[in-house]
Design a protein around this motif. Structure first.
Motif, PDB file in Angstrom:
ATOM      1  N   LYS A   7       0.841  -1.202   0.000  1.00 44.25           N
ATOM      2  CA  LYS A   7       0.000   0.000   0.000  1.00 44.25           C
ATOM      3  C   LYS A   7       0.874   1.248   0.000  1.00 44.25           C
ATOM      4  O   LYS A   7       0.613   2.208  -0.734  1.00 44.25           O
ATOM      5  N   TRP A   8       1.919   1.250   0.834  1.00 47.96           N
ATOM      6  CA  TRP A   8       2.847   2.388   0.895  1.00 47.96           C
ATOM      7  C   TRP A   8       3.537   2.581  -0.455  1.00 47.96           C
ATOM      8  O   TRP A   8       3.602   3.691  -0.981  1.00 47.96           O
ATOM      9  N   PHE A   9       4.038   1.482  -1.015  1.00 48.91           N
ATOM     10  CA  PHE A   9       4.789   1.556  -2.267  1.00 48.91           C
ATOM     11  C   PHE A   9       3.922   2.077  -3.402  1.00 48.91           C
ATOM     12  O   PHE A   9       4.332   2.979  -4.146  1.00 48.91           O
ATOM     13  N   TRP A  10       2.729   1.533  -3.548  1.00 51.80           N
ATOM     14  CA  TRP A  10       1.890   1.935  -4.674  1.00 51.80           C
ATOM     15  C   TRP A  10       1.358   3.347  -4.512  1.00 51.80           C
ATOM     16  O   TRP A  10       1.074   4.019  -5.507  1.00 51.80           O
ATOM     17  N   ARG A  11       1.229   3.811  -3.276  1.00 52.14           N
ATOM     18  CA  ARG A  11       0.847   5.207  -3.095  1.00 52.14           C
ATOM     19  C   ARG A  11       1.958   6.127  -3.605  1.00 52.14           C
ATOM     20  O   ARG A  11       1.704   7.123  -4.289  1.00 52.14           O
ATOM     21  N   VAL A  12       3.217   5.807  -3.270  1.00 55.07           N
ATOM     22  CA  VAL A  12       4.354   6.605  -3.740  1.00 55.07           C
ATOM     23  C   VAL A  12       4.447   6.551  -5.261  1.00 55.07           C
ATOM     24  O   VAL A  12       4.645   7.585  -5.924  1.00 55.07           O
ATOM     25  N   MET A  13       4.301   5.357  -5.838  1.00 59.39           N
ATOM     26  CA  MET A  13       4.429   5.226  -7.283  1.00 59.39           C
ATOM     27  C   MET A  13       3.268   5.902  -8.012  1.00 59.39           C
ATOM     28  O   MET A  13       3.454   6.458  -9.101  1.00 59.39           O
ATOM     29  N   ALA A  14       2.071   5.862  -7.401  1.00 58.52           N
ATOM     30  CA  ALA A  14       0.939   6.570  -8.007  1.00 58.52           C
ATOM     31  C   ALA A  14       1.209   8.067  -8.026  1.00 58.52           C
ATOM     32  O   ALA A  14       0.906   8.759  -9.010  1.00 58.52           O
ATOM     33  N   VAL A  19       1.335  10.086 -11.538  1.00 63.35           N
ATOM     34  CA  VAL A  19       0.398  11.189 -11.763  1.00 63.35           C
ATOM     35  C   VAL A  19       1.151  12.467 -12.108  1.00 63.35           C
ATOM     36  O   VAL A  19       0.823  13.154 -13.092  1.00 63.35           O
ATOM     37  N   TRP A  20       2.176  12.792 -11.338  1.00 61.52           N
ATOM     38  CA  TRP A  20       2.914  14.037 -11.603  1.00 61.52           C
ATOM     39  C   TRP A  20       3.773  13.934 -12.856  1.00 61.52           C
ATOM     40  O   TRP A  20       3.979  14.942 -13.548  1.00 61.52           O
ATOM     41  N   THR A  21       4.248  12.732 -13.169  1.00 62.71           N
ATOM     42  CA  THR A  21       4.947  12.557 -14.445  1.00 62.71           C
ATOM     43  C   THR A  21       3.992  12.813 -15.596  1.00 62.71           C
ATOM     44  O   THR A  21       4.354  13.442 -16.602  1.00 62.71           O
ATOM     45  N   SER A  69       2.801  28.785  -6.461  1.00 60.66           N
ATOM     46  CA  SER A  69       2.631  27.388  -6.055  1.00 60.66           C
ATOM     47  C   SER A  69       1.735  27.287  -4.831  1.00 60.66           C
ATOM     48  O   SER A  69       0.846  26.423  -4.758  1.00 60.66           O
ATOM     49  N   LEU A  70       1.947  28.182  -3.871  1.00 63.26           N
ATOM     50  CA  LEU A  70       1.093  28.203  -2.677  1.00 63.26           C
ATOM     51  C   LEU A  70      -0.357  28.504  -3.033  1.00 63.26           C
ATOM     52  O   LEU A  70      -1.278  27.938  -2.442  1.00 63.26           O
ATOM     53  N   ALA A  71      -0.559  29.380  -4.005  1.00 59.01           N
ATOM     54  CA  ALA A  71      -1.915  29.741  -4.419  1.00 59.01           C
ATOM     55  C   ALA A  71      -2.659  28.550  -5.007  1.00 59.01           C
ATOM     56  O   ALA A  71      -3.898  28.521  -4.999  1.00 59.01           O
ATOM     57  N   CYS A  72      -1.923  27.554  -5.500  1.00 55.56           N
ATOM     58  CA  CYS A  72      -2.547  26.360  -6.072  1.00 55.56           C
ATOM     59  C   CYS A  72      -3.000  25.368  -5.002  1.00 55.56           C
ATOM     60  O   CYS A  72      -3.733  24.419  -5.317  1.00 55.56           O
ATOM     61  N   TYR A  73      -2.579  25.587  -3.769  1.00 60.53           N
ATOM     62  CA  TYR A  73      -2.853  24.601  -2.720  1.00 60.53           C
ATOM     63  C   TYR A  73      -4.342  24.315  -2.538  1.00 60.53           C
ATOM     64  O   TYR A  73      -4.736  23.130  -2.488  1.00 60.53           O
ATOM     65  N   PRO A  74      -5.224  25.323  -2.425  1.00 62.95           N
ATOM     66  CA  PRO A  74      -6.652  25.016  -2.241  1.00 62.95           C
ATOM     67  C   PRO A  74      -7.230  24.170  -3.372  1.00 62.95           C
ATOM     68  O   PRO A  74      -8.047  23.270  -3.136  1.00 62.95           O
ATOM     69  N   VAL A  75      -6.781  24.431  -4.608  1.00 59.47           N
ATOM     70  CA  VAL A  75      -7.279  23.669  -5.757  1.00 59.47           C
ATOM     71  C   VAL A  75      -6.781  22.230  -5.696  1.00 59.47           C
ATOM     72  O   VAL A  75      -7.551  21.270  -5.868  1.00 59.47           O
ATOM     73  N   LEU A  76      -5.479  22.057  -5.442  1.00 62.67           N
ATOM     74  CA  LEU A  76      -4.922  20.705  -5.360  1.00 62.67           C
ATOM     75  C   LEU A  76      -5.530  19.928  -4.201  1.00 62.67           C
ATOM     76  O   LEU A  76      -5.769  18.724  -4.311  1.00 62.67           O
ATOM     77  N   LEU A  77      -5.782  20.621  -3.094  1.00 71.21           N
ATOM     78  CA  LEU A  77      -6.381  19.957  -1.933  1.00 71.21           C
ATOM     79  C   LEU A  77      -7.764  19.420  -2.276  1.00 71.21           C
ATOM     80  O   LEU A  77      -8.119  18.296  -1.898  1.00 71.21           O
ATOM     81  N   ARG A  78      -8.541  20.219  -3.006  1.00 71.74           N
ATOM     82  CA  ARG A  78      -9.876  19.769  -3.392  1.00 71.74           C
ATOM     83  C   ARG A  78      -9.800  18.559  -4.320  1.00 71.74           C
ATOM     84  O   ARG A  78     -10.537  17.578  -4.135  1.00 71.74           O
ATOM     85  N   PHE A  79      -8.921  18.613  -5.313  1.00 72.95           N
ATOM     86  CA  PHE A  79      -8.756  17.466  -6.205  1.00 72.95           C
ATOM     87  C   PHE A  79      -8.218  16.247  -5.452  1.00 72.95           C
ATOM     88  O   PHE A  79      -8.600  15.113  -5.734  1.00 72.95           O
ATOM     89  N   ARG A 114      -8.769  15.302  -2.486  1.00 67.93           N
ATOM     90  CA  ARG A 114      -9.797  14.628  -1.694  1.00 67.93           C
ATOM     91  C   ARG A 114     -10.562  13.610  -2.525  1.00 67.93           C
ATOM     92  O   ARG A 114     -11.054  12.610  -2.002  1.00 67.93           O
ATOM     93  N   ARG A 115     -10.636  13.857  -3.842  1.00 71.21           N
ATOM     94  CA  ARG A 115     -11.329  12.927  -4.720  1.00 71.21           C
ATOM     95  C   ARG A 115     -10.378  11.927  -5.344  1.00 71.21           C
ATOM     96  O   ARG A 115     -10.698  10.758  -5.515  1.00 71.21           O
ATOM     97  N   TRP A 116      -9.167  12.390  -5.695  1.00 68.64           N
ATOM     98  CA  TRP A 116      -8.134  11.519  -6.268  1.00 68.64           C
ATOM     99  C   TRP A 116      -6.858  11.690  -5.442  1.00 68.64           C
ATOM    100  O   TRP A 116      -6.029  12.547  -5.755  1.00 68.64           O
ATOM    101  N   PRO A 117      -6.728  10.917  -4.375  1.00 72.81           N
ATOM    102  CA  PRO A 117      -5.642  11.158  -3.398  1.00 72.81           C
ATOM    103  C   PRO A 117      -4.250  10.726  -3.881  1.00 72.81           C
ATOM    104  O   PRO A 117      -3.583   9.921  -3.256  1.00 72.81           O
ATOM    105  N   HIS A 118      -3.828  11.280  -5.003  1.00 72.17           N
ATOM    106  CA  HIS A 118      -2.488  10.972  -5.503  1.00 72.17           C
ATOM    107  C   HIS A 118      -1.782  12.243  -5.973  1.00 72.17           C
ATOM    108  O   HIS A 118      -0.935  12.196  -6.872  1.00 72.17           O
ATOM    109  N   LEU A 119      -2.130  13.380  -5.354  1.00 69.06           N
ATOM    110  CA  LEU A 119      -1.538  14.645  -5.751  1.00 69.06           C
ATOM    111  C   LEU A 119      -0.636  15.219  -4.665  1.00 69.06           C
ATOM    112  O   LEU A 119       0.341  15.899  -4.963  1.00 69.06           O
ATOM    113  N   LEU A 120      -0.960  14.979  -3.397  1.00 73.50           N
ATOM    114  CA  LEU A 120      -0.191  15.563  -2.285  1.00 73.50           C
ATOM    115  C   LEU A 120       0.226  14.484  -1.294  1.00 73.50           C
ATOM    116  O   LEU A 120      -0.399  13.435  -1.213  1.00 73.50           O
TER     117      LEU A 120
END
Length: 313
Positions: free
Chosen positions: A70-77, A81-83, A295-305, A307-313
């Protein structure tokens, strides 16, 4: 409300600023020598401390019965995603064929995430060996990384057959083997041995002071031999400074917080290269400030995404 170690989260945020600063080569246009000291030496403690933090919490996760897969696939996801998000720039810069190298090795800042997943896997499979053997392996690997790096920069090549390896800019020394495993492993051992609980911080800070001396000596020796304006990563002084800072940070007590500072640090880390690329040319410190704030200004948007797709932060 978040129950967080605020000291640790604040250190993460500071380190994310360090990463942006070194990627913008802060102050290079004002004072190249000072910039070289910051960018290629002092700020290079950021990623090793990130590795230490993740190694520490990897042990805690496994000790509580967590599933390593679970830990490994979370890191790889997170990496995939960012790639994908940066795929346009990867293909634009290196072409379809050339981009494959950066998918395997990690594009720009994303190499860290890939090294975290692979380095954590190595530590997981070696978790049952004795602590002494693990520590010995860690030291040997890090010394090997230092050798490979300086062999490349100083053209030291005792074995001609490995010249194609040392002579490339593939940054083999800054790989999960020579860079990720050592610091992830140290963080893992610090948690496993309860090193922080059993150590006096006075002794830890003495190590930190020794690290500052090593930092200055390494910097002056490299400058004296003409090694400037290079991307130096595997440095002799880093463990002596990074480990004490980590030990101090991990001692912070838990507090309730309405702000997820750790999430902000992650947002800055992942988003800042995008803004560095699109911002118009300007002084390095201005680009640093603009890229960090955007980059900081993007935080609220990334946080919202997230919550639905937990592979951004």
């Amino acid at each position: 409300m978040y129950q967080r170690n605020l000291r640790l989260d604040q250190v993460k945020l500071l380190l994310s600023f360090f990463v942006v600063a070194l990627h913008t080569k802060i102050f290079y246009d004002e004072n190249a020598a000072f910039s070289n000291f910051l960018v290629n030496y002092l700020f290079r403690i950021a990623v090793p401390i990130f590795f230490l933090i993740n190694g520490y919490f990897l042990f805690i996760f496994l000790a509580k019965g967590g599933d390593f897969k679970k830990w490994f696939w979370r890191v790889m996801a997170l990496y995939l995603v960012w790639t994908g998000i940066y795929s346009y720039y990867i293909v634009h810069d290196y072409g379809v064929a050339g981009s494959l190298k950066f998918v395997i090795l990690g594009y720009w800042h994303l190499w860290y995430v890939l090294a975290l997943g692979l380095g954590g896997t190595v530590i997981y499979f070696f978790r049952r060996i004795s602590q002494k053997y693990l520590l010995f392996t860690i030291v040997i690997l890090y010394l090997g990384g230092i050798f490979l790096q300086y062999a490349m920069f100083y053209r030291i090549n005792p074995w001609p057959t490995i010249d194609p390896i040392i002579g490339t800019r593939f940054f083999i020394h800054r790989s999960f083997i020579f860079f990720g495993v050592p610091f992830i492993g140290i963080g893992y051992l610090i948690a496993k041995t309860k090193f922080v609980e059993h150590s006096k911080m006075r002794n830890v800070w003495m190590i930190f002071l020794l690290g500052l001396v090593i930092l200055l000596a390494e910097y002056m020796l490299n400058v004296a031999h003409g090694l400037v304006a290079e991307s130096i990563d595997v440095l002799v002084f880093i463990p002596w400074i990074a480990i004490p800072i980590f030990c101090w940070a991990i001692q912070g007590s838990l507090h309730e917080s309405k702000i997820d500072i750790s999430g902000m640090a992650s947002c800055i880390y992942f988003m800042h290269p995008f803004f560095i690329r699109i911002l118009p040319e300007s002084s390095s410190w201005i680009i640093f400030i603009e890229a960090t704030l955007m980059s900081l200004a993007c935080y609220p948007v990334l946080l919202r995404f997230n919550r639905r797709w937990p592979h951004l932060l």
